[in-house]
Write a protein that holds these residues in place. Structure first.
Motif, short mmCIF file in Angstrom:
data_model
loop_
_atom_site.label_atom_id
_atom_site.label_comp_id
_atom_site.label_asym_id
_atom_site.label_seq_id
_atom_site.Cartn_x
_atom_site.Cartn_y
_atom_site.Cartn_z
N UNK A 66 3.21 -8.69 8.61
CA UNK A 66 2.22 -7.78 8.10
C UNK A 66 2.66 -6.63 8.66
N UNK A 67 2.28 -5.33 8.13
CA UNK A 67 2.47 -3.92 8.48
C UNK A 67 2.53 -3.79 9.92
N UNK A 68 1.37 -4.25 10.50
CA UNK A 68 1.33 -3.89 11.95
C UNK A 68 2.42 -4.56 12.78
N UNK A 69 2.83 -5.90 12.26
CA UNK A 69 3.88 -6.67 13.23
C UNK A 69 5.26 -6.07 12.77
N UNK A 70 5.32 -5.18 11.81
CA UNK A 70 6.71 -4.55 11.67
C UNK A 70 6.71 -2.98 12.40
N UNK A 71 5.84 -2.70 12.80
CA UNK A 71 5.87 -1.29 13.59
C UNK A 71 5.45 -0.36 12.60
N UNK A 72 4.67 -0.64 11.29
CA UNK A 72 4.14 0.61 10.57
C UNK A 72 3.16 1.34 11.02
N UNK A 153 -9.77 10.36 -7.48
CA UNK A 153 -8.99 11.53 -7.64
C UNK A 153 -9.49 12.53 -6.34
N UNK A 154 -10.53 12.40 -5.82
CA UNK A 154 -10.88 13.34 -4.81
C UNK A 154 -10.27 13.16 -3.66
N UNK A 155 -9.87 14.30 -2.82
CA UNK A 155 -9.12 13.84 -1.67
C UNK A 155 -9.76 13.41 -0.50
N UNK A 156 -9.12 12.67 0.09
CA UNK A 156 -9.78 11.93 1.44
C UNK A 156 -8.69 11.56 2.27
N UNK A 157 -8.78 11.95 3.68
CA UNK A 157 -7.93 11.54 4.62
C UNK A 157 -7.23 10.31 4.84
N UNK A 158 -8.28 9.20 4.31
CA UNK A 158 -7.68 7.93 4.31
C UNK A 158 -6.41 7.68 3.44
N UNK A 159 -6.53 8.23 2.25
CA UNK A 159 -5.37 8.16 1.20
C UNK A 159 -4.00 8.61 2.09
N UNK A 160 -4.22 9.45 2.75
CA UNK A 160 -2.74 9.81 3.48
C UNK A 160 -2.29 8.72 4.42
N UNK A 161 -3.30 8.28 5.11
CA UNK A 161 -3.01 7.26 6.09
C UNK A 161 -2.45 6.03 5.75
N UNK A 162 -3.30 5.57 4.30
CA UNK A 162 -2.85 4.39 3.83
C UNK A 162 -1.60 4.52 3.04
N UNK A 163 -1.15 5.62 2.57
CA UNK A 163 0.04 5.82 1.86
C UNK A 163 1.12 5.64 2.86
N UNK A 164 0.84 6.34 4.09
CA UNK A 164 1.97 6.23 5.11
C UNK A 164 2.29 4.96 5.64
N UNK A 165 0.98 3.99 5.56
CA UNK A 165 1.34 2.63 6.09
C UNK A 165 2.08 2.11 5.09
N UNK A 166 1.94 2.01 3.80
CA UNK A 166 2.79 1.41 2.41
C UNK A 166 4.04 1.91 2.85
N UNK A 167 4.38 3.54 2.89
CA UNK A 167 5.91 3.94 3.15
C UNK A 167 6.52 3.21 4.22
N UNK A 168 5.75 3.07 5.39
CA UNK A 168 6.47 2.58 6.67
C UNK A 168 6.63 1.21 6.55
N UNK A 169 5.70 0.36 5.64
CA UNK A 169 6.13 -1.13 5.44
C UNK A 169 7.36 -1.12 4.55
N UNK A 170 7.15 -0.53 3.48
CA UNK A 170 8.22 -0.99 2.43
C UNK A 170 9.46 -0.27 2.54
N UNK A 171 9.64 0.64 3.65
CA UNK A 171 11.03 1.12 3.98
C UNK A 171 11.40 0.25 5.49
#
Length: 212
Positions: A66-72, A153-171
């Motif tokens: 999972x993402x936590x296990x790979x250092x995301x 479409x409304x801005x929300x801080x969680x969207x940025x955090x979740x997006x970075x989790x996905x980026x960290x995991x899939x890279x």
């Protein structure tokens, strides 16, 4: 330079996350570690553990880690400190939904880790870190549902955090070459590929992605 004591972070801790960040933004790992990191952006031990668990909830272990296990989680912490995806933009803090805690840096930008820590505790009605797995997942799920509710479409801080989790995991190596099917040179365009429950998405080129 980030503090090496008091907030649960030191040079060694940065290295795994820095390697991912360096690949994403195209800078040397050393520069990725220290160039823009301030003392107050060093996470506490609780925040590091929180981000690891949150990342694991977003992308749990299946046939691959999972993402936590790979250092995301650590990748997200470092990416936030560097302002990836506009997370150091002072205007983003102004778009937080009413009623939420808004911890800010001196420049007016949102401290995402402090915000997430407070939000998860609030939704868990106490110490999120001390809850069982189901309660932790429910708090994250509620936050996700709020962020993507309506037309999404409304801005929300969680969207940025979740997006970075996905980026960290899939890279990461696991996300990019095990969870995805790595094709360095994709074949011809075929609009109708056979799919099965075990078919994995294809990854081949992250260089065209705008990470902010």
């Amino acid at each position: 330079m980030a503090s090496e004591s008091g907030r649960g972070w030191n040079r060694r801790d940065f290295m795994g996350a820095a390697a991912l960040l360096a690949m994403v933004v195209g800078v040397p790992a050393g520069a990725a570690i220290w160039a823009k990191v301030e003392d107050d952006d060093a996470p506490t031990d609780r925040q590091r553990a929180m981000m690891r668990e949150v990342a694991q909830i977003v992308i749990p272990k299946t046939g691959t880690l999972g993402a936590g296990e790979v250092g995301a989680g650590d990748f997200v912490i470092l990416a936030l400190a560097h302002g990836l995806d506009g997370t150091r933009d002072p205007g983003a803090a102004a778009a937080i939904p009413a009623g939420m805690t808004v911890p800010r840096r001196p420049d007016g930008s949102l401290r995402h880790l402090d915000w997430l820590e407070a939000e998860l505790d609030r939704r868990a009605k106490g110490n999120w870190a001390g809850k069982d797995g189901a309660a932790k997942t429910a708090a994250v799920a509620a936050l996700d549902a709020e962020a993507y509710g309506g037309d999404g479409r409304a801005p929300h801080p969680w969207k940025a955090i979740k997006g970075l989790i996905l980026t960290g995991y899939y890279t990461s190596e696991v996300g990019g070459s095990q969870e995805l099917r790595y094709e360095p040179v994709p074949g011809r365009f075929d609009p109708a590929l056979p799919m099965s429950p075990g078919t994995r998405a294809i990854s081949n080129d992250w260089t065209a992605v705008d990470f902010g």
